[in-house]
Design a protein around this motif. Structure first.
Motif, PDB file in Angstrom:
ATOM      1  N   TRP A  45     -20.316  17.807   8.726  1.00 42.54           N
ATOM      2  CA  TRP A  45     -20.612  17.326  10.081  1.00 42.54           C
ATOM      3  C   TRP A  45     -21.484  18.295  10.874  1.00 42.54           C
ATOM      4  N   GLN A  46     -21.138  19.566  10.852  1.00 45.71           N
ATOM      5  CA  GLN A  46     -21.910  20.526  11.633  1.00 45.71           C
ATOM      6  C   GLN A  46     -23.330  20.677  11.099  1.00 45.71           C
ATOM      7  N   SER A  47     -23.539  20.408   9.817  1.00 42.44           N
ATOM      8  CA  SER A  47     -24.879  20.505   9.235  1.00 42.44           C
ATOM      9  C   SER A  47     -25.729  19.283   9.510  1.00 42.44           C
ATOM     10  N   VAL A  48     -25.104  18.106   9.626  1.00 43.48           N
ATOM     11  CA  VAL A  48     -25.899  16.890   9.858  1.00 43.48           C
ATOM     12  C   VAL A  48     -26.071  16.579  11.339  1.00 43.48           C
ATOM     13  N   LEU A  49     -25.183  17.108  12.194  1.00 37.93           N
ATOM     14  CA  LEU A  49     -25.271  16.820  13.625  1.00 37.93           C
ATOM     15  C   LEU A  49     -26.638  17.149  14.225  1.00 37.93           C
ATOM     16  N   PRO A  50     -27.272  18.280  13.866  1.00 35.10           N
ATOM     17  CA  PRO A  50     -28.603  18.546  14.430  1.00 35.10           C
ATOM     18  C   PRO A  50     -29.629  17.469  14.096  1.00 35.10           C
ATOM     19  N   TYR A  51     -29.460  16.790  12.961  1.00 33.51           N
ATOM     20  CA  TYR A  51     -30.431  15.753  12.591  1.00 33.51           C
ATOM     21  C   TYR A  51     -30.160  14.443  13.324  1.00 33.51           C
ATOM     22  N   PHE A  52     -28.894  14.154  13.612  1.00 27.00           N
ATOM     23  CA  PHE A  52     -28.624  13.037  14.514  1.00 27.00           C
ATOM     24  C   PHE A  52     -29.260  13.297  15.878  1.00 27.00           C
ATOM     25  N   ARG A  53     -29.079  14.493  16.393  1.00 27.92           N
ATOM     26  CA  ARG A  53     -29.646  14.831  17.700  1.00 27.92           C
ATOM     27  C   ARG A  53     -31.175  14.805  17.663  1.00 27.92           C
ATOM     28  N   LYS A  54     -31.758  15.286  16.574  1.00 25.96           N
ATOM     29  CA  LYS A  54     -33.219  15.327  16.450  1.00 25.96           C
ATOM     30  C   LYS A  54     -33.822  13.929  16.494  1.00 25.96           C
ATOM     31  N   SER A  55     -33.111  12.969  15.934  1.00 20.67           N
ATOM     32  CA  SER A  55     -33.652  11.603  15.865  1.00 20.67           C
ATOM     33  C   SER A  55     -33.588  10.882  17.202  1.00 20.67           C
ATOM     34  N   GLU A  56     -32.665  11.285  18.076  1.00 17.02           N
ATOM     35  CA  GLU A  56     -32.308  10.509  19.262  1.00 17.02           C
ATOM     36  C   GLU A  56     -33.180  10.742  20.482  1.00 17.02           C
ATOM     37  N   ASN A  57     -33.443   9.643  21.171  1.00 12.59           N
ATOM     38  CA  ASN A  57     -33.906   9.681  22.561  1.00 12.59           C
ATOM     39  C   ASN A  57     -32.867   8.876  23.338  1.00 12.59           C
ATOM     40  N   ASN A  58     -31.745   9.524  23.635  1.00 11.76           N
ATOM     41  CA  ASN A  58     -30.604   8.810  24.192  1.00 11.76           C
ATOM     42  C   ASN A  58     -30.727   8.681  25.705  1.00 11.76           C
ATOM     43  N   GLU A  59     -30.512   7.473  26.179  1.00 10.68           N
ATOM     44  CA  GLU A  59     -30.616   7.176  27.608  1.00 10.68           C
ATOM     45  C   GLU A  59     -29.671   8.049  28.439  1.00 10.68           C
ATOM     46  N   ARG A  60     -28.564   8.503  27.839  1.00  6.94           N
ATOM     47  CA  ARG A  60     -27.590   9.313  28.569  1.00  6.94           C
ATOM     48  C   ARG A  60     -28.010  10.773  28.700  1.00  6.94           C
ATOM     49  N   GLY A  61     -29.081  11.163  28.013  1.00  5.92           N
ATOM     50  CA  GLY A  61     -29.589  12.512  28.150  1.00  5.92           C
ATOM     51  C   GLY A  61     -29.165  13.444  27.038  1.00  5.92           C
ATOM     52  N   ASP A  62     -29.613  14.686  27.156  1.00  9.81           N
ATOM     53  CA  ASP A  62     -29.404  15.709  26.134  1.00  9.81           C
ATOM     54  C   ASP A  62     -28.130  16.498  26.421  1.00  9.81           C
ATOM     55  N   ASP A  63     -27.343  16.718  25.358  1.00  6.89           N
ATOM     56  CA  ASP A  63     -26.189  17.598  25.458  1.00  6.89           C
ATOM     57  C   ASP A  63     -25.875  18.130  24.067  1.00  6.89           C
ATOM     58  N   ALA A  64     -24.702  18.704  23.880  1.00  3.11           N
ATOM     59  CA  ALA A  64     -24.365  19.323  22.601  1.00  3.11           C
ATOM     60  C   ALA A  64     -24.253  18.307  21.475  1.00  3.11           C
ATOM     61  N   LEU A  65     -24.042  17.029  21.807  1.00  2.00           N
ATOM     62  CA  LEU A  65     -23.860  15.997  20.789  1.00  2.00           C
ATOM     63  C   LEU A  65     -25.047  15.055  20.663  1.00  2.00           C
ATOM     64  N   HIS A  66     -25.860  14.971  21.686  1.00  2.00           N
ATOM     65  CA  HIS A  66     -26.917  13.962  21.710  1.00  2.00           C
ATOM     66  C   HIS A  66     -28.268  14.577  22.069  1.00  2.00           C
ATOM     67  N   GLY A  67     -29.322  13.941  21.562  1.00  2.00           N
ATOM     68  CA  GLY A  67     -30.668  14.380  21.866  1.00  2.00           C
ATOM     69  C   GLY A  67     -31.372  13.396  22.778  1.00  2.00           C
ATOM     70  N   ALA A  68     -32.395  13.869  23.475  1.00  2.60           N
ATOM     71  CA  ALA A  68     -33.154  13.007  24.390  1.00  2.60           C
ATOM     72  C   ALA A  68     -34.648  13.114  24.164  1.00  2.60           C
ATOM     73  N   ALA A  69     -35.057  13.736  23.044  1.00  2.00           N
ATOM     74  CA  ALA A  69     -36.489  13.926  22.797  1.00  2.00           C
ATOM     75  C   ALA A  69     -36.942  13.339  21.466  1.00  2.00           C
ATOM     76  N   GLY A  70     -36.042  12.661  20.744  1.00  2.00           N
ATOM     77  CA  GLY A  70     -36.399  12.112  19.440  1.00  2.00           C
ATOM     78  C   GLY A  70     -37.117  10.782  19.532  1.00  2.00           C
ATOM     79  N   PRO A  71     -37.571  10.260  18.401  1.00  2.00           N
ATOM     80  CA  PRO A  71     -38.298   8.983  18.405  1.00  2.00           C
ATOM     81  C   PRO A  71     -37.408   7.761  18.618  1.00  2.00           C
ATOM     82  N   LEU A  72     -36.138   7.835  18.186  1.00  2.00           N
ATOM     83  CA  LEU A  72     -35.270   6.661  18.187  1.00  2.00           C
ATOM     84  C   LEU A  72     -34.628   6.483  19.558  1.00  2.00           C
ATOM     85  N   GLN A  73     -35.023   5.433  20.266  1.00  2.00           N
ATOM     86  CA  GLN A  73     -34.449   5.196  21.585  1.00  2.00           C
ATOM     87  C   GLN A  73     -33.059   4.572  21.442  1.00  2.00           C
TER      88      GLN A  73
END
Length: 538
Positions: free
Chosen positions: A117-145
């Protein structure tokens, strides 16, 4: 034609991988896709999935079938799979779910080092452009909205409150590593600019914006027929397009991203796998690898459905048709309304045994009557709830029906082969019916379809065997690991061969406890880094 990397399959993994690898202007990438561009209105409008999913006609959909399933009264299961750039992310319910943290820790414990989990979490975050914003679990700069739902229906709120009335915890975020609870799904949907409310498929996120890169060639309507080998090294891919045969050579690697059905099929067509699966079709063996096509796992699903007098959902009626026209206009103008719905609006991950460490069933609450993958329609309005077993014990296989690359693969999930899957599903149906009978949801129901009494376990078993089928999460047929039945190593290289990898959901050693699209994109994100690292070392 030549390229450094040749990717077969432009689905969730292939679109992601082609985009990431071609970020390096010093390498060339060629992507082969059997379908089209995956950017038509039926793909972009979320609710239009109802036109594609049934496969009648086959629109952006391979619309496969399984062999007869003894556990399902000998019925053939239906297996829709996306055909076109974006793959199944172009015809799915857009649900953004990662699974449980322990799912990935189990992968690592099975010999898949670097996939905890700790190794794959950065790649989930990297992919995300989450409407809720960036934090330790989610990304807001990735391609996937990733978006909150635009206009969830009041009946979905009633489903969530009904669960809460039974002391099921409300969960705002199902992707923190622990997903037990009830709430609303987040979805892969545009939440910015002029595309607000449109589906954000993997192709829309990663591939369509970069199609003009000079080092990226995307060839659609290209049916791969086999991997070309020189000895034990993959050197290219044979494919057909418009009735003509072609070959594209790979200077560095061939990467299969066809998914849990088509990647093992292409390996077998290329002479890689078990001799008993290959030689009967007149195909010469290139490399014996006993795990190819084995270890198929899928989420078997059973659906409850209810008629309702409520019209603020999808149904077949004159008032509903008039309302639908208004919703289409609203979606085109604002990106909101029922056309923006994923249909499966309500989420729940529940334990059938309170002593379990993880939820073992998942619910999808749907704002319409669902029967046989929307291939059987019912007059009027209503709602449904899917129940699936998250970690099935049953294991199936994928093989060849013939040596014709255009023929469908032989799909045998072996649903309910392990009796524990049936036991969990029966308990899950009972738990779900309690939610459906609780207020305020109970007030929406006019009558229940299919089940009209309080069935005992034997009767529920018959209902399940008569109506259960996939909820579209096949994985595992080119599994990652180091044991004798693994097909790829933790770097996703095919064991015993050179210049060949598999990057898609087929590499999962075990099915994760949730929807598989977000994990497939994560796999491709991580694979891109692995491949770039290998290239840098060469």
């Amino acid at each position: 034609m030549e390229a450094d990397y040749v990717i077969v399959g432009g689905g969730s993994a292939g679109s992601t991988l082609a985009s990431r690898l071609s970020e390096d202007p010093d390498v060339t990438v060629c992507l082969l896709e059997a379908g089209g561009r995956g950017d038509g209105l039926l793909v972009r409008a979320p609710a239009a999935v109802v036109a594609m999913l049934p496969g009648r006609p086959k629109i952006n959909n391979w619309a496969y079938e399984t062999v007869p399933q003894p556990g399902l009264n000998g019925r053939r299961g239906y297996q829709p799979r996306g055909k076109g750039l974006g793959g199944s992310s172009a015809i799915n319910a857009m649900l953004y779910i990662r699974g449980h943290a322990k799912d990935y820790d189990e992968w690592a414990a099975l010999g898949c080092e670097g996939w905890d989990w700790q190794s794959v979490l950065p790649y989930f975050r990297k992919s995300e452009n989450n409407e809720r914003g960036d934090d330790a679990l989610h990304g807001a700069a990735g391609p996937l909205q990733v978006s909150n739902q635009k206009s969830p229906r009041p009946i979905t709120d009633a489903f969530v409150k009904a669960g809460q009335s039974l002391q099921i915890r409300h969960r705002e975020d199902f992707n923190s590593g622990d997903n037990e609870g009830i709430g609303h799904y987040q979805v892969t949907q545009f939440h910015r600019d002029d595309r607000n409310g449109e589906r954000c498929s993997a192709a829309a996120a990663y591939l369509h914006p970069v199609m003009d890169r000079p080092n990226l060639t995307v060839i659609t309507r290209a049916q791969a027929s086999s991997v070309a080998f020189e000895g034990k090294r993959a050197v290219g891919v044979h494919y057909s397009q418009g009735g003509r045969a072609h070959m594209v050579r790979a200077r560095r690697e061939v990467i299969l991203s066809g998914g849990a059905f088509n990647s093992p099929q292409l390996l077998q067509l290329s002479g890689v796998g078990r001799p008993e699966d290959i030689r009967p079709h007149g195909i010469d063996m290139v490399h014996e690898l006993p795990g190819v096509g084995q270890n198929l796992q899928d989420h078997l699903d059973f659906t409850l459905a209810y008629k309702s007098r409520d019209r603020d959902n999808f149904g077949i009626s004159l008032p509903g048709s008039v309302s639908l026209l208004r919703h289409i206009w609203n979606w085109r103008k604002t990106g909101r309304g029922m056309i923006a719905t994923p249909f499966a609006e309500g989420a729940a991950f529940l334990k059938t045994d309170p002593n379990d460490e993880r939820a073992d069933i998942q619910l999808h609450f749907v704002i319409s009557i669902v029967d046989d993958h929307a291939r059987k329609l019912h007059m009027g309005h209503g709602f449904s709830c899917h129940i699936c077993v998250l970690r099935p014990k049953s294991r199936g296989s994928v093989g060849l029906n013939s040596a014709d690359p255009k023929a469908a693969p032989r799909i045998d999930p072996q649903f309910l082969a392990d009796p524990e899957d049936l036991a969990v599903l029966i308990k899950g149906v009972r738990k779900t019916r309690q939610i459906m009978a609780a207020e305020p949801l109970a007030g929406y129901a006019d009558k229940e379809l299919f089940i009209n009494d309080e069935p005992d376990d034997a009767a529920l078993e018959q209902h399940i065997r008569a109506r259960a089928d996939t909820i579209y999460h096949p994985v595992g047929t080119c599994k990652m690991g180091t044991d004798p039945l693994s097909v790829v190593d933790p770097s996703l290289r095919v064991h015993g061969l050179q210049g060949l990898r598999v990057v898609d959901a087929s590499i999962m050693p075990r099915l994760i406890g949730g929807n598989t699209n977000a994990p497939t994109i994560m796999i491709a994100e991580k694979a891109a880094d692995i491949i770039r690292g290998a290239s840098a070392r060469d």
